[in-house]
Every structure is written in structure tokens, then in C-alpha cells.
Design an enzyme around this catalytic site. Sequence first.
Site, PDB file in Angstrom:
ATOM      1  N   HIS A 205       0.807  -1.221   0.000  1.00 13.56           N
ATOM      2  CA  HIS A 205       0.000   0.000   0.000  1.00 13.56           C
ATOM      3  C   HIS A 205       0.839   1.271   0.000  1.00 13.56           C
ATOM      4  CE1 HIS A 205       1.095  -0.117   4.233  1.00 13.56           C
ATOM      5  NE2 HIS A 205       0.801   1.160   4.284  1.00 13.56           N
TER       6      HIS A 205
HETATM    7  C1  UD1 Z   1      -1.698   5.789   5.602  1.00 14.62           C
HETATM    8  C2  UD1 Z   1      -0.349   6.316   6.098  1.00 14.62           C
HETATM    9  C3  UD1 Z   1       0.704   5.210   5.970  1.00 14.62           C
HETATM   10  C4  UD1 Z   1       0.242   3.957   6.683  1.00 14.62           C
HETATM   11  C5  UD1 Z   1      -1.128   3.542   6.181  1.00 14.62           C
HETATM   12  C6  UD1 Z   1      -1.640   2.359   6.962  1.00 14.62           C
HETATM   13  C7  UD1 Z   1       0.128   8.695   5.752  1.00 14.62           C
HETATM   14  C8  UD1 Z   1       0.859   9.686   4.945  1.00 14.62           C
HETATM   15  N1  UD1 Z   1       0.109   7.447   5.285  1.00 14.62           N
HETATM   16  O1  UD1 Z   1      -1.547   5.484   4.216  1.00 14.62           O
HETATM   17  O2  UD1 Z   1       1.912   5.656   6.565  1.00 14.62           O
HETATM   18  O3  UD1 Z   1       1.177   2.931   6.430  1.00 14.62           O
HETATM   19  O4  UD1 Z   1      -2.053   4.632   6.336  1.00 14.62           O
HETATM   20  O5  UD1 Z   1      -2.593   1.646   6.247  1.00 14.62           O
HETATM   21  O6  UD1 Z   1      -0.409   9.028   6.797  1.00 14.62           O
HETATM   22  N2  UD1 Z   1      -8.996   4.780   1.777  1.00 14.62           N
HETATM   23  C9  UD1 Z   1     -10.234   4.195   1.859  1.00 14.62           C
HETATM   24  N3  UD1 Z   1     -10.728   3.913   3.101  1.00 14.62           N
HETATM   25  C10 UD1 Z   1     -10.059   4.199   4.229  1.00 14.62           C
HETATM   26  C11 UD1 Z   1      -8.804   4.789   4.130  1.00 14.62           C
HETATM   27  C12 UD1 Z   1      -8.285   5.074   2.891  1.00 14.62           C
HETATM   28  O7  UD1 Z   1     -10.892   3.913   0.856  1.00 14.62           O
HETATM   29  O8  UD1 Z   1     -10.563   3.905   5.317  1.00 14.62           O
HETATM   30  C13 UD1 Z   1      -8.414   5.045   0.429  1.00 14.62           C
HETATM   31  C14 UD1 Z   1      -8.770   6.415  -0.124  1.00 14.62           C
HETATM   32  O9  UD1 Z   1      -8.911   6.292  -1.504  1.00 14.62           O
HETATM   33  C15 UD1 Z   1      -7.532   7.235   0.197  1.00 14.62           C
HETATM   34  C16 UD1 Z   1      -6.415   6.207   0.096  1.00 14.62           C
HETATM   35  O10 UD1 Z   1      -6.995   4.987   0.536  1.00 14.62           O
HETATM   36  O11 UD1 Z   1      -7.340   8.302  -0.672  1.00 14.62           O
HETATM   37  C17 UD1 Z   1      -5.188   6.527   0.919  1.00 14.62           C
HETATM   38  O12 UD1 Z   1      -5.521   6.758   2.290  1.00 14.62           O
HETATM   39  P1  UD1 Z   1      -4.544   7.641   3.233  1.00 14.62           P
HETATM   40  O13 UD1 Z   1      -5.012   7.606   4.643  1.00 14.62           O
HETATM   41  O14 UD1 Z   1      -4.296   8.976   2.637  1.00 14.62           O
HETATM   42  O15 UD1 Z   1      -3.167   6.908   3.110  1.00 14.62           O
HETATM   43  P2  UD1 Z   1      -2.812   5.376   3.275  1.00 14.62           P
HETATM   44  O16 UD1 Z   1      -2.291   4.888   1.972  1.00 14.62           O
HETATM   45  O17 UD1 Z   1      -3.927   4.656   3.905  1.00 14.62           O
HETATM   46  N1  UDP Z   2      -3.586  -5.854   8.764  1.00 14.50           N
HETATM   47  C1  UDP Z   2      -4.889  -6.307   8.965  1.00 14.50           C
HETATM   48  N2  UDP Z   2      -5.606  -6.711   7.886  1.00 14.50           N
HETATM   49  C2  UDP Z   2      -5.114  -6.698   6.614  1.00 14.50           C
HETATM   50  C3  UDP Z   2      -3.780  -6.236   6.426  1.00 14.50           C
HETATM   51  C4  UDP Z   2      -3.044  -5.820   7.513  1.00 14.50           C
HETATM   52  O1  UDP Z   2      -5.360  -6.346  10.102  1.00 14.50           O
HETATM   53  O2  UDP Z   2      -5.815  -7.076   5.686  1.00 14.50           O
HETATM   54  C5  UDP Z   2      -2.811  -5.382   9.919  1.00 14.50           C
HETATM   55  C6  UDP Z   2      -1.475  -6.074  10.119  1.00 14.50           C
HETATM   56  O3  UDP Z   2      -1.635  -7.216  10.932  1.00 14.50           O
HETATM   57  C7  UDP Z   2      -0.636  -4.995  10.794  1.00 14.50           C
HETATM   58  C8  UDP Z   2      -1.240  -3.698  10.290  1.00 14.50           C
HETATM   59  O4  UDP Z   2      -2.478  -4.031   9.695  1.00 14.50           O
HETATM   60  O5  UDP Z   2      -0.787  -5.032  12.206  1.00 14.50           O
HETATM   61  C9  UDP Z   2      -0.320  -3.069   9.281  1.00 14.50           C
HETATM   62  O6  UDP Z   2      -0.950  -1.954   8.731  1.00 14.50           O
HETATM   63  P1  UDP Z   2      -0.533  -1.339   7.343  1.00 14.50           P
HETATM   64  O7  UDP Z   2       0.211  -2.331   6.543  1.00 14.50           O
HETATM   65  O8  UDP Z   2      -1.769  -0.745   6.756  1.00 14.50           O
HETATM   66  O9  UDP Z   2       0.391  -0.091   7.770  1.00 14.50           O
HETATM   67  P2  UDP Z   2       1.936   0.039   8.145  1.00 14.50           P
HETATM   68  O10 UDP Z   2       2.272  -0.934   9.201  1.00 14.50           O
HETATM   69  O11 UDP Z   2       2.740  -0.145   6.895  1.00 14.50           O
HETATM   70  O12 UDP Z   2       2.023   1.456   8.599  1.00 14.50           O
END
Ligand code: UD1
Ligand code: UDP
Length: 357
Positions: A205
Site C-alpha cells: 500500500h
Molecule cells: C496511511 C499512512 C501510511 C500507513 C497507512 C496504513 C500517511 C501519509 N500514510 O496510508 O503511513 O502505512 O495509512 O494503512 O499518513 N482509503 C479508503 N478507506 C479508508 C482509508 C483510505 O478507501 O478507510 C483510500 C482512499 O482512496 C484514500 C487512500 O486509501 O485516498 C489513501 O488513504 P490515506 O489515509 O491517505 O493513506 P494510506 O495509503 O492509507
Molecule cells: N492488517 C490487517 N488486515 C489486513 C492487512 C493488515 O489487520 O488485511 C494489519 C497487520 O496485521 C498490521 C497492520 O495491519 O498489524 C499493518 O498496517 P498497514 O500495513 O496498513 O500499515 P503500516 O504498518 O505499513 O504502517
Amino acid sequence: MSIAIVIGTRPEIIKMAPVIRECQRRGLDYFLLHTGQHYSYEMDRVFFEQLELPPAEFNLDVGSGTHADQTGRIMTGIEKVLMRAMPDLVLVQGDTNTVLAGALAASKLHIKIGHVEAGLRSYDRSMPEEINRVVADHISDYLFAPTENSKLNLINEGIPEEKISVTGNTIVDSVYQNRLIADRKVNVLRDLGLRPRDYFLVTAHRAENVDNSSRLKEILKGLHLIKSEFGLPVLFPMHPRTRKMVHEFGFELDGIMDIDPLGFLQFLQLEANAKIALTDSGGVQEEACILGVPCVTLRDNTERPETLDVKSNILAGANAEKMLMGAKQMIGCANHWRNPFGDGQASKRIVDSIRND
Ligand code: UD1
Ligand code: UDP
């Protein structure tokens, strides 16, 4: 002492859960402030349900946006809540925009900040997460470093040693607290028709991977190569960001088992039983290491070098050939490494150190 616990995304909920539980257990005066950075059921509410967390007292519902827009709206919302509640301490976890905004809003109000998972560094300033964690660390009063290595990163940047405690990572607490519960409550392998150690588990992601068409294409190519080499299922619970970009770029996933993101209990069970994990997630690199599952990281660097040191993980970048080579190498490796992320008592140490100050 009153404490505001700020959360906003999936990993923050999972990694803050043991701290919340510890505050509950000790009857501390705390409240939960959810920014709403993540909001879809499977990125947010499912974790409150599965981890039996109390609902947040405040939810800012900020949703998605550009960095400045999202960070700005979170800051404005958090400032309003903090000005009213005036807690003694704000706790943030990790490296998201929620963390940056929470720490900045608190520091401008002269409220003390505790940063859980302080001191991680990829030394790659093109990652938004690196900017967020550097800023949060430098304006925090309590730095809860998961490992000696993360403490050293902070010392090398001139942060006074007395602000830093090495606590372990709260993800170990979460894994230990939920691994057996997962086996009691869910049977996701049966539900998906998978056999233990007979499938690959994938997550991706990171913006630098999935928003870049050539990197995402190469990752999907690597997964296809691995699937045909080993003839095993490749399961990809897909982050909404990745789903959106696959659709936008018009890529085909044929042959890869792409499913919606899973609850923590299901995901933990899948991780524990996977042949190997392939990921660009920070949390998944840690969990694979804790669970004794080899990991191939789809990045050029990692802020979790402890996993490379104990040889639970290797870096393959977004390169299909390297992913295949990495999978071959990691499948053959003995998984007796030491868990470098602590003993599952990180949340107790964090709360102790706040209380003893
Ligand atoms: C964010 C964090 C990243 C973290 C990740 C965990 C920042 C800059 N990035 O990235 O460090 O690893 O969360 O998962 O803070 N969206 C949905 N539903 C949701 C959330 C997001 O559909 O509940 C979609 C939307 O299209 C959105 C995109 O995901 O634009 C990105 O979401 P965003 O929170 O901006 O960044 P993440 O990629 O989730
Ligand atoms: N995770 C989850 N369901 C999923 C994928 C990941 O519960 O389908 C959990 C995973 O066990 C871990 C956390 O989400 O604890 C990691 O989050 P993510 O990869 O979104 O963010 P990051 O750790 O890179 O910030």
C-alpha cells in the site's frame, strides 16, 4: 494526569490497543481521539470490534485528502479538542499524517507529547512517513523507542537521552494478546480454502509503490512469477489505496487471490500460517518476524533493519526477478531467529514511564 490518545489509521489502532487497555486496567484518566484518517469498516471499525476497544470520545471524520489538506484538517480538529480538554499529555503512535498533525497541534498548545514507536528511520526523505516521524520525534517529550537501534538513531540526531525509553514495540503485545484469541474465534484458512504453509501472503500500500504504475506493475509481475514457480496460491488482502490504483491503471490480477482487507484476527492467523509474507508494510515486516514467518519486503530500504539483522527479512524492491529470488531464498531459510521487538510488555513500560515522571 489526563492523557489524550490519538489514533487515525489501521496500524495505529492495532498498535495503540495494548496501551489503551493498560490505561483502562489502571483506571487512568484518558480519552481517545480518532482523526478518521481511516474510515472504511475494514480499515477502522473492525479493529475496535475485534480488539474490544471502547469507542473514541471524539472522531474528527477527516477522511482522505492531499497531504496538506488532510494534515491541516486534522490539526484544526485536534486543536479544538485539546483546547477544550487540555490534557497533560498527548500520545501518538507511528508515522502517519495523524501523528504529524497530532504532535504539531499539541506542541503549539505546550501540551507534552509522547511518541510511541519513536526513532525509526529509513533515511529516505521521499517517504511521507519519514518526514512525519522525524518531526514528531523532535517535538516530543517522551520518546518510546522500540529497540536500542531506534534509540541510537534519536541520540545521533541530538535528542537528549533522558527523553528516550527503550520499551519494545507494542505490536508484540498485540500479537501475543491476540494470537490465541484468533485461533479460538476464527478459521480463515478453512474459509478461504487454504492449507497451512501452502500459500503466499501479500500486502502492498506504500504510496511510492502503488501510486507508481511501473512499480505496481512490476510487483504484480513478481507475484505472477512466484505463483507459477511454486504453484501455490498467492493471497492479497488489498488496501483500498491499492485497489483504487489497480483499477485506475487498468491492471489485471488474474490468478492472484485478491480480497478485501481483513480483520486483525483473520490477518494474524493468515500471517502465522503463511509460507512467506511479501509486503511493503511496516507492521507486517514486524509481525512476520515475531511469528517466525520469513518475509520479502517490496521496498528498497526499511526502517526496521532489526529484521534484516536477524535474517527474518530481505529487501527485494519493486523488482519481479528480485522478488522471485527473494522468495526462493527465504523459503529455504531456518526460522529460528530472535524476536528483536521486545517481550510483549511494551505498553506496560510506556504507561509506567508516563506515570513515574
Ligand atoms: C496511511 C499512512 C501510511 C500507513 C497507512 C496504513 C500517511 C501519509 N500514510 O496510508 O503511513 O502505512 O495509512 O494503512 O499518513 N482509503 C479508503 N478507506 C479508508 C482509508 C483510505 O478507501 O478507510 C483510500 C482512499 O482512496 C484514500 C487512500 O486509501 O485516498 C489513501 O488513504 P490515506 O489515509 O491517505 O493513506 P494510506 O495509503 O492509507
Ligand atoms: N492488517 C490487517 N488486515 C489486513 C492487512 C493488515 O489487520 O488485511 C494489519 C497487520 O496485521 C498490521 C497492520 O495491519 O498489524 C499493518 O498496517 P498497514 O500495513 O496498513 O500499515 P503500516 O504498518 O505499513 O504502517
